[in-house]
Design a protein around this motif. Structure first.
Motif, PDB file in Angstrom:
ATOM      1  N   GLU A 121       0.842  -1.199   0.000  1.00 12.00           N
ATOM      2  CA  GLU A 121       0.000   0.000   0.000  1.00 12.00           C
ATOM      3  C   GLU A 121       0.883   1.257   0.000  1.00 12.00           C
ATOM      4  OE1 GLU A 121      -3.188   0.236  -0.362  1.00 12.00           O
ATOM      5  OE2 GLU A 121      -3.522  -1.935  -0.365  1.00 12.00           O
ATOM      6  N   THR A 123       0.431   4.154   1.209  1.00 12.74           N
ATOM      7  CA  THR A 123       0.469   4.871   2.487  1.00 12.74           C
ATOM      8  C   THR A 123       1.327   4.163   3.522  1.00 12.74           C
ATOM      9  OG1 THR A 123      -1.552   3.711   3.137  1.00 12.74           O
ATOM     10  CG2 THR A 123      -1.803   5.886   2.143  1.00 12.74           C
ATOM     11  N   ALA A 124       1.658   2.896   3.281  1.00 12.92           N
ATOM     12  CA  ALA A 124       2.458   2.139   4.243  1.00 12.92           C
ATOM     13  C   ALA A 124       3.954   2.344   4.020  1.00 12.92           C
ATOM     14  CB  ALA A 124       2.128   0.648   4.140  1.00 12.92           C
ATOM     15  N   VAL A 151       7.315  -5.384   6.911  1.00 14.99           N
ATOM     16  CA  VAL A 151       6.807  -4.411   7.872  1.00 14.99           C
ATOM     17  C   VAL A 151       7.166  -4.886   9.273  1.00 14.99           C
ATOM     18  CG1 VAL A 151       4.756  -3.226   8.736  1.00 14.99           C
ATOM     19  CG2 VAL A 151       4.905  -3.859   6.328  1.00 14.99           C
ATOM     20  N   LYS A 169       5.275  -0.186  13.067  1.00 17.40           N
ATOM     21  CA  LYS A 169       4.941  -0.510  11.670  1.00 17.40           C
ATOM     22  C   LYS A 169       5.793   0.277  10.668  1.00 17.40           C
ATOM     23  CE  LYS A 169       0.928  -2.095   9.086  1.00 17.40           C
ATOM     24  NZ  LYS A 169      -0.535  -2.124   8.959  1.00 17.40           N
ATOM     25  N   LYS A 209       0.794  -7.310   5.942  1.00 16.62           N
ATOM     26  CA  LYS A 209       0.865  -5.847   5.850  1.00 16.62           C
ATOM     27  C   LYS A 209      -0.425  -5.168   6.295  1.00 16.62           C
ATOM     28  CE  LYS A 209       4.162  -5.927   1.994  1.00 16.62           C
ATOM     29  NZ  LYS A 209       4.266  -7.392   1.841  1.00 16.62           N
ATOM     30  N   SER A 210      -1.530  -5.919   6.283  1.00 17.41           N
ATOM     31  CA  SER A 210      -2.816  -5.331   6.651  1.00 17.41           C
ATOM     32  C   SER A 210      -3.059  -5.316   8.160  1.00 17.41           C
ATOM     33  CB  SER A 210      -3.948  -6.100   5.969  1.00 17.41           C
ATOM     34  OG  SER A 210      -3.980  -7.440   6.419  1.00 17.41           O
ATOM     35  N   ALA A 213      -1.346  -1.445  13.285  1.00 16.06           N
ATOM     36  CA  ALA A 213      -0.064  -1.013  13.846  1.00 16.06           C
ATOM     37  C   ALA A 213      -0.074  -1.111  15.366  1.00 16.06           C
ATOM     38  CB  ALA A 213       0.233   0.417  13.416  1.00 16.06           C
TER      39      ALA A 213
END
Length: 242
Positions: A121, A123-124, A151, A169, A209-210, A213
């Motif tokens: 993503e 934004t990540a 991550v 994260k 990744k989802s 955090a």
């Protein structure tokens, strides 16, 4: 010598017998020939179907140039190419729509096929105000499965103290042995520097990744002093009011 007189009826009978026999022979020949043609066509159709199945192709997404980790997955950097089904790598991206709002987690070479594991993503990866920071960790502090695009939480280990989350994260954007690179904001940079002086930093990797955090629980030493000072001032103020 005996003479046998043939009547017209006998002649017609012989002609009919000959014609019938000829018709039978012709029909037999046609049956054999047409039967072979039908078999040949059926076999040819079967071969075409088999070859079609063998040569079935799948559309894959391929890089049109070299792409560095962290770049946005713009459609202008990729193309669709048809590849035989048996040559399709596992996890290959087959739809350009999957690139929307994504970044590339690892360096890609020109003409290299894009895998789903290469996407993250957008934004990540990093936000406005982030800067590239490198840090060298001790042996054993980095999970064996950690790689560019992974991550992680950066945590602090101290003797006789609970492990705290220093940076939550973070995405590994570069790796050279025990030296890792991250995009961190000013607060995270300060926390990383302070925590490194207080104990041993180590990484905990996210399974996916989802995942949500972790909460940042680390408070630097100067922050603790400020907190204690504030508490003292509050206590003194309360006593004065009484």
């Amino acid at each position: 010598m005996t003479y046998v007189r043939q009547t017209k009826a006998d002649k017609y009978k012989k002609i009919l017998i000959f014609a019938a026999a000829s018709a039978i022979v012709v029909m037999a020949i046609l049956f054999i020939v047409l039967g072979k043609d039908d078999f040949s066509q059926e076999k040819q159709g079967s071969d075409i179907s088999l070859n079609s199945e063998r040569t079935k192709q799948v559309n894959l997404v391929r890089a049109t140039r070299e792409i560095e980790a962290g770049e946005t997955a713009d459609l202008t950097k990729f193309e669709i190419v048809a590849v035989p089904k048996e040559l399709v790598p596992e996890g290959a991206v087959t739809d350009l729509q999957l690139l929307k709002d994504k970044r590339i987690t690892d360096n890609l070479g020109k003409n290299e096929f894009l895998l789903k594991s290469d996407l993250i993503e957008g934004t990540a990866w990093y936000e406005d105000g982030d800067r590239l920071v490198e840090h060298s960790f001790q042996n054993g502090a980095i999970p064996a499965t950690a790689a560019v695009g992974s991550v992680v939480d950066i945590k602090l280990f101290r003797q006789k103290a609970e492990d705290t989350v220093v940076v939550s994260k973070a995405v590994i954007v570069g790796k050279a042995e025990n030296t890792l690179s991250f995009y961190l904001n000013s607060t995270e940079q300060e926390y990383l520097k302070e925590a490194n002086a207080e104990g041993t930093l180590f990484l905990v990797q996210y399974l996916d990744k989802s995942q949500q955090a972790s909460e940042t629980t680390y408070i630097p030493s100067y922050g603790k002093l400020q907190t204690k000072h504030s508490e003292t001032e509050f206590a003194d103020t309360s006593m004065e009011k009484e």
